[in-house]
Design an enzyme around this catalytic site. Structure first.
Site, short mmCIF file in Angstrom:
data_model
loop_
_atom_site.label_atom_id
_atom_site.label_comp_id
_atom_site.label_asym_id
_atom_site.label_seq_id
_atom_site.Cartn_x
_atom_site.Cartn_y
_atom_site.Cartn_z
CB CYS A 94 -1.06 0.00 0.99
SG CYS A 94 -2.35 1.03 1.06
CD GLU B 47 -0.79 -5.47 5.97
OE1 GLU B 47 -0.63 -6.01 4.92
OE2 GLU B 47 -0.98 -4.17 5.98
CG HIS C 24 -3.41 -3.51 3.31
ND1 HIS C 24 -2.41 -2.96 4.05
CD2 HIS C 24 -4.03 -2.45 2.83
CE1 HIS C 24 -2.42 -1.61 3.63
NE2 HIS C 24 -3.59 -1.49 3.05
#
Lengths: 222, 80
Positions: free
Chosen positions: A85, A201, A199
């Site tokens: 990002c 994560e 993302h």
């Protein structure tokens, strides 16, 4: 595996990212942006957020943080770098990846799960996937409208640098932000610097919507 | 010497902000507006009285930081 997670003023995905890598068995620590040297890392991650408040352009100021010089050197020697990002935006502004980001076509900040199609797997990051695999990973950005000139784009396709594209659950191209060719993730020519807007994560727990991020990050373990 | 750097998205690059402003102007009744581009102006105070030097410095600043050549064009304007 040792992972360094870089923290700029305004970074806000640093803790999630460190936690995500620890979950897959890596050792992770934070690197403050004013550091000038990198320790022995197997991977350096530039996490998401709003480094320097997105002033001027997203990632434009972070490029001048002292640590970036060390990261440039590290990447030049073949070290693995992942930008997620805002981290992707910083890598673009630092010229470690080709192209630039502009405002989402619809002007809105988009925050939701989005399907992605694996376009190329001949690299460390996506080696656990097959070409054409469809995965589901959250996106959260206002400037993910990727732009690059046609010649460079062609070279990127020829060299297997276009890695991920936005799609619907059946794999049909679905473009949330106006990005050229619906591109969501790329890498550099030497395939050691990676950038993506989604993302991974945030896709590490079934309870939180999906675990496709695990398979992605685990690519770096091998 | 005060110098302005005017930055705009390149012609082929879609300007979503400009489009939103265009729609707003049209809906206000300004039907004659056909296109809007939104850019930014950066005002810089450079410690020199030499106009050419000021332009040269501003150009270097624009190339290195203020504009992103992949997507943006810029013009330099000397204010005083």
């Amino acid at each position: 595996m040792r992972v360094g997670v870089v923290v700029f003023p305004g970074t806000n995905c640093d803790r999630d990212t460190k936690w995500a890598f620890e979950k897959i068995g890596a050792k992770a620590d934070f690197i403050w942006h004013s550091e000038k040297e990198l320790k022995n890392y197997d991977l350096v991650v530039l996490p998401g957020g709003f480094s320097y408040g997105d002033y001027l352009r997203s990632g434009a100021i972070a490029r001048f943080s002292p640590i970036m010089e060390a990261i440039r050197e590290y990447a030049k020697k073949g070290g693995y770098v992942l930008g997620i990002c805002n981290g992707f935006q910083i890598l673009l502004e630092s010229h470690l990846l080709p192209g630039a980001m502009t405002r989402n076509e619809g002007l809105h900040f988009i925050s939701k799960f989005h399907h992605l199609k694996v376009i190329d797997n001949n690299n460390k990051f996506l080696q656990n996937f097959n070409i054409g695999d469809i995965i589901n990973i959250p996106i959260a950005h206002a400037e993910g409208n990727y732009k690059v000139d046609e010649d460079t784009l062609k070279r990127m396709y020829d060299n297997g640098q276009v890695l991920l594209k936005y799609c619907d659950k059946n794999g049909e191209e679905l473009n949330p932000n106006g990005s050229i060719d619906s591109i969501a993730g790329i890498c550099n020519e030497n395939k050691n610097v990676f950038g993506l807007m989604p993302h991974p994560e945030r896709a590490m727990e079934e309870m939180l919507g999906g675990i496709d991020g695990i398979k992605m990050l685990e690519g770096f373990l091998k | 010497m005060k110098v302005a750097v005017n930055i705009h998205l390149k012609k082929g690059v879609l300007d979503p902000q400009g489009k939103a402003v265009l729609n707003a102007l049209n809906s206000l009744g300004f039907d004659e507006v056909k296109d809007v581009r939104v850019g930014k102006q950066i005002l810089i105070d450079i410690d020199t009285n030499n106009k050419e030097e000021a332009i040269k410095k501003a150009k270097k600043m624009a190339d290195e930081l203020l504009a992103n050549p992949v997507i943006e064009n810029y013009e330099i304007e000397v204010k005083e």
